[in-house]
Write a protein that holds these residues in place. Structure first.
Motif, short mmCIF file in Angstrom:
data_model
loop_
_atom_site.label_atom_id
_atom_site.label_comp_id
_atom_site.label_asym_id
_atom_site.label_seq_id
_atom_site.Cartn_x
_atom_site.Cartn_y
_atom_site.Cartn_z
N ASP A 10 0.84 -1.07 -0.19
CA ASP A 10 0.02 -0.01 -0.09
C ASP A 10 0.69 1.38 -0.01
O ASP A 10 1.93 1.47 0.80
CB ASP A 10 -0.99 0.07 1.27
CG ASP A 10 -1.68 -1.03 1.25
OD1 ASP A 10 -2.59 -1.21 0.38
OD2 ASP A 10 -1.81 -1.84 2.26
N ALA A 11 0.51 2.29 -0.97
CA ALA A 11 1.34 3.46 -1.09
C ALA A 11 0.60 4.66 -1.48
O ALA A 11 -0.45 4.25 -2.12
CB ALA A 11 2.66 3.23 -1.84
N ALA A 12 0.98 5.80 -1.13
CA ALA A 12 0.33 7.07 -1.60
C ALA A 12 1.17 7.68 -2.72
O ALA A 12 2.31 7.34 -2.59
CB ALA A 12 0.23 7.92 -0.37
N HIS A 13 0.74 8.42 -3.64
CA HIS A 13 1.54 9.04 -4.67
C HIS A 13 0.44 10.25 -5.14
O HIS A 13 -0.73 10.43 -4.89
CB HIS A 13 1.99 8.26 -5.77
CG HIS A 13 0.90 7.69 -6.48
ND1 HIS A 13 1.56 7.59 -7.96
CD2 HIS A 13 -0.22 7.51 -6.64
CE1 HIS A 13 0.28 7.07 -8.47
NE2 HIS A 13 -0.58 6.91 -7.62
N ASN A 14 1.13 11.05 -5.84
CA ASN A 14 0.50 12.06 -6.74
C ASN A 14 1.25 12.23 -7.89
O ASN A 14 2.25 12.41 -7.71
CB ASN A 14 0.08 13.48 -5.97
CG ASN A 14 0.93 14.30 -5.49
OD1 ASN A 14 1.88 13.91 -4.64
ND2 ASN A 14 1.56 15.21 -6.15
N LEU A 15 0.46 12.52 -9.07
CA LEU A 15 1.24 12.83 -10.28
C LEU A 15 1.27 14.17 -10.50
O LEU A 15 0.41 14.63 -11.04
CB LEU A 15 0.44 12.00 -11.44
CG LEU A 15 0.45 10.30 -11.23
CD1 LEU A 15 -0.53 9.80 -12.49
CD2 LEU A 15 1.78 9.56 -11.04
N LYS A 21 -7.60 14.30 -11.83
CA LYS A 21 -7.80 13.56 -10.28
C LYS A 21 -6.55 13.06 -9.80
O LYS A 21 -6.20 13.20 -8.48
CB LYS A 21 -8.89 12.66 -10.13
CG LYS A 21 -10.14 13.07 -10.43
CD LYS A 21 -11.26 12.07 -10.13
CE LYS A 21 -11.23 10.69 -10.15
NZ LYS A 21 -12.11 9.91 -9.95
N CYS A 22 -5.66 12.34 -10.53
CA CYS A 22 -4.33 11.84 -9.83
C CYS A 22 -3.27 12.81 -9.64
O CYS A 22 -2.01 12.31 -9.05
CB CYS A 22 -3.98 10.77 -10.97
SG CYS A 22 -5.01 9.41 -10.94
N GLU A 74 9.94 10.74 -8.91
CA GLU A 74 9.43 12.03 -9.06
C GLU A 74 8.14 12.20 -9.35
O GLU A 74 7.30 12.87 -9.06
CB GLU A 74 10.45 13.23 -10.12
CG GLU A 74 9.89 14.33 -10.31
CD GLU A 74 10.58 15.11 -11.34
OE1 GLU A 74 10.31 16.11 -11.68
OE2 GLU A 74 11.71 14.78 -11.49
N GLN A 75 8.03 11.25 -10.45
CA GLN A 75 6.54 11.20 -11.29
C GLN A 75 5.97 9.72 -11.10
O GLN A 75 6.54 8.98 -11.91
CB GLN A 75 6.50 11.70 -12.53
CG GLN A 75 5.24 11.41 -13.34
CD GLN A 75 4.28 12.26 -13.21
OE1 GLN A 75 4.35 13.29 -12.16
NE2 GLN A 75 3.32 12.48 -13.78
N GLU A 79 4.36 3.31 -14.72
CA GLU A 79 5.64 3.09 -15.63
C GLU A 79 6.81 3.28 -14.91
O GLU A 79 7.67 2.49 -15.04
CB GLU A 79 5.22 3.81 -16.92
CG GLU A 79 4.37 3.40 -17.92
CD GLU A 79 2.92 4.17 -17.52
OE1 GLU A 79 2.00 4.10 -18.27
OE2 GLU A 79 2.64 4.76 -16.41
N ASN A 80 6.83 4.35 -14.18
CA ASN A 80 7.88 4.73 -13.67
C ASN A 80 8.28 4.07 -12.44
O ASN A 80 9.41 3.53 -12.08
CB ASN A 80 7.83 6.37 -13.12
CG ASN A 80 8.10 7.12 -14.54
OD1 ASN A 80 8.70 6.81 -15.47
ND2 ASN A 80 7.84 8.48 -14.40
#
Length: 118
Positions: A10-15, A21-22, A74-75, A79-80
């Motif tokens: 489980d992890a959080a992120h933002n693009l 929304k992401c 960073e992003q 894919e990354n």
């Protein structure tokens, strides 16, 4: 032969380079699938499942699980994330009889990425 081992974290992120929304902070229960391609060694195994589990847990999931992926990537798109995991894991699993074949990163049950190196 292809050896397959599945993991979950489980992890959080933002693009940050995305409009939608992401771009806002959110989280996923990710599924990670690691595949090694190879031939049997003197123990008649491609790679020890226990050793692979330990490597992935200690070198990848320890920093990712319940973490903020933007601290490492960073992003952090699927894919990354797959590419990041590949680059960390590939040298650790390379043996005379096997190599890292494929990484799958699933953000949801229906959305994922397959990465096979460059």
């Amino acid at each position: 032969m292809i050896l397959i081992k599945e993991f979950e974290f489980d992890a959080a992120h933002n693009l940050v380079h995305y409009k939608g929304k992401c771009e806002r902070l959110h989280g996923h229960t990710y599924k990670l699938v690691v595949k090694l391609e190879g031939t049997k060694d003197k123990e008649d195994m491609i790679f020890d499942f226990v050793e692979l589990k330990h490597l992935v847990n200690e070198k990848i999931l320890y920093e990712f699980d319940h973490g903020y992926l933007n601290d490492f990537i960073e992003q952090p798109s699927a894919e990354n994330i797959a590419e990041y995991i590949w680059n960390k894991l590939e040298p650790m699993v390379k043996r005379d009889n096997c190599r890292l074949y494929e990484i799958e990163v699933w953000e949801t049950k229906t959305s994922g990425i397959v990465y096979r190196g460059e």
